[in-house]
Design an enzyme around this catalytic site. Structure first.
Site, PDB file in Angstrom:
ATOM      1  N   ALA A  82       2.831   2.241  -2.464  1.00 51.11           N
ATOM      2  CA  ALA A  82       4.079   2.084  -3.230  1.00 51.11           C
ATOM      3  C   ALA A  82       4.149   3.011  -4.435  1.00 51.11           C
ATOM      4  CB  ALA A  82       4.245   0.633  -3.678  1.00 51.11           C
TER       5      ALA A  82
ATOM      6  N   ASP B 289      -3.390  -2.508 -11.719  1.00 53.81           N
ATOM      7  CA  ASP B 289      -2.504  -1.886 -10.731  1.00 53.81           C
ATOM      8  C   ASP B 289      -2.415  -2.686  -9.432  1.00 53.81           C
ATOM      9  OD1 ASP B 289      -4.751  -1.253  -9.241  1.00 53.81           O
ATOM     10  OD2 ASP B 289      -4.374   0.896  -9.184  1.00 53.81           O
TER      11      ASP B 289
ATOM     12  N   GLU C 247      -7.244  -0.841  -8.670  1.00 52.95           N
ATOM     13  CA  GLU C 247      -7.730  -1.570  -7.498  1.00 52.95           C
ATOM     14  C   GLU C 247      -8.888  -0.830  -6.848  1.00 52.95           C
ATOM     15  OE1 GLU C 247      -5.897  -3.578  -3.474  1.00 52.95           O
ATOM     16  OE2 GLU C 247      -5.014  -1.721  -4.200  1.00 52.95           O
TER      17      GLU C 247
ATOM     18  N   ILE D 120       0.851  -1.190   0.000  1.00 58.85           N
ATOM     19  CA  ILE D 120       0.000   0.000   0.000  1.00 58.85           C
ATOM     20  C   ILE D 120       0.886   1.238   0.000  1.00 58.85           C
ATOM     21  CG2 ILE D 120      -1.833   1.209   1.229  1.00 58.85           C
ATOM     22  CD1 ILE D 120      -2.268  -1.508   2.752  1.00 58.85           C
TER      23      ILE D 120
END
Length: 233
Positions: free
Chosen positions: A30, A103, A50, A28
């Protein structure tokens, strides 16, 4: 650290039957969405995100807020929800002709379930049910052309989470959860062998002062993807 995985142990494809051109994974915060949008524009490929662009009050965001407030209560249902969303996206991609960007991969989804289970926030039975559902889905999809893993430190990820201000996640995500998540991601990435993979270090800022992805990042990433672009992604 050994990563005992549904994917590694039970799902063998050999890489001959591919669909999603590019999948992007990482913890999370990134920078998956930033990289994905850049690649979508550069390569003229649709992107499947996402978290859909439907506001802070979306079902997914509401469920995430509930999970961070009470992980043991909501972990199983939220994992199944995101897994189902990813599976639907993959089926749409296959129907569209197998050319797109995701993603977060359906394979990386397992890392979250494992981490939550290891932290005692998902029961053994819930985790077993989740893995069975994942395994059944994996039998019906093709593997990606290439996986991009975004490598960042936990501190970098936390800074980006707080900067983007998505709902209240910056206040709710525990640092030790991200530490555990990153450890499992590293083990998973080393074990993952279903398709070629690229590690992208994004600890430095992805964006320049103008808000555009830095030239160095663009050049390095497109260069790393060049062999796969030539194959017709």
């Amino acid at each position: 650290m050994e990563f005992t995985s549904v994917i590694k142990d039970q799902y063998k494809n050999g890489g001959n039957n591919k669909n999603m051109a590019i999948v992007i994974d990482g913890i999370i915060g990134a920078g998956k969405s930033t990289v994905g949008k850049f690649l979508s524009e550069s390569l003229d490929l649709p992107i499947f995100e996402e978290l859909k662009s439907d506001g802070k009050d979306s079902l997914a965001q509401r469920m995430l807020d509930l999970f961070y407030e009470e992980p043991s209560r909501w972990s199983a249902i939220i994992q199944v929800m995101f897994l189902n969303d990813r599976f639907k996206d993959i089926k749409r991609i296959e129907a569209m002709g197998n050319r797109a960007i995701l993603d977060r991969s359906i394979y990386g989804d397992e890392i979250f379930a494992k981490t939550i289970h290891d932290r005692g926030q998902m029961t053994n039975d819930e985790y077993m049910i989740y893995k069975n559902v994942l395994h059944n889905m994996l039998e019906h999809i093709k593997v990606p052309e290439v996986l991009i893993y975004i490598d960042v430190s936990v501190d970098t990820a936390l800074h980006r989470i707080n900067f983007r201000g998505r709902s209240t996640e910056g206040d709710l995500i525990p640092r030790d959860y991200l530490v555990d998540l990153q450890k499992n991601y590293e083990a998973w990435f080393e074990a993952f062998d279903l398709c070629p993979k690229i590690r992208l270090d994004l600890n430095e800022s992805v964006l320049g002062d103008d808000g555009i992805v830095k030239e160095e990042v663009r050049v390095n990433l497109l260069k790393a993807l060049e062999p796969y672009l030539k194959r017709g992604i």
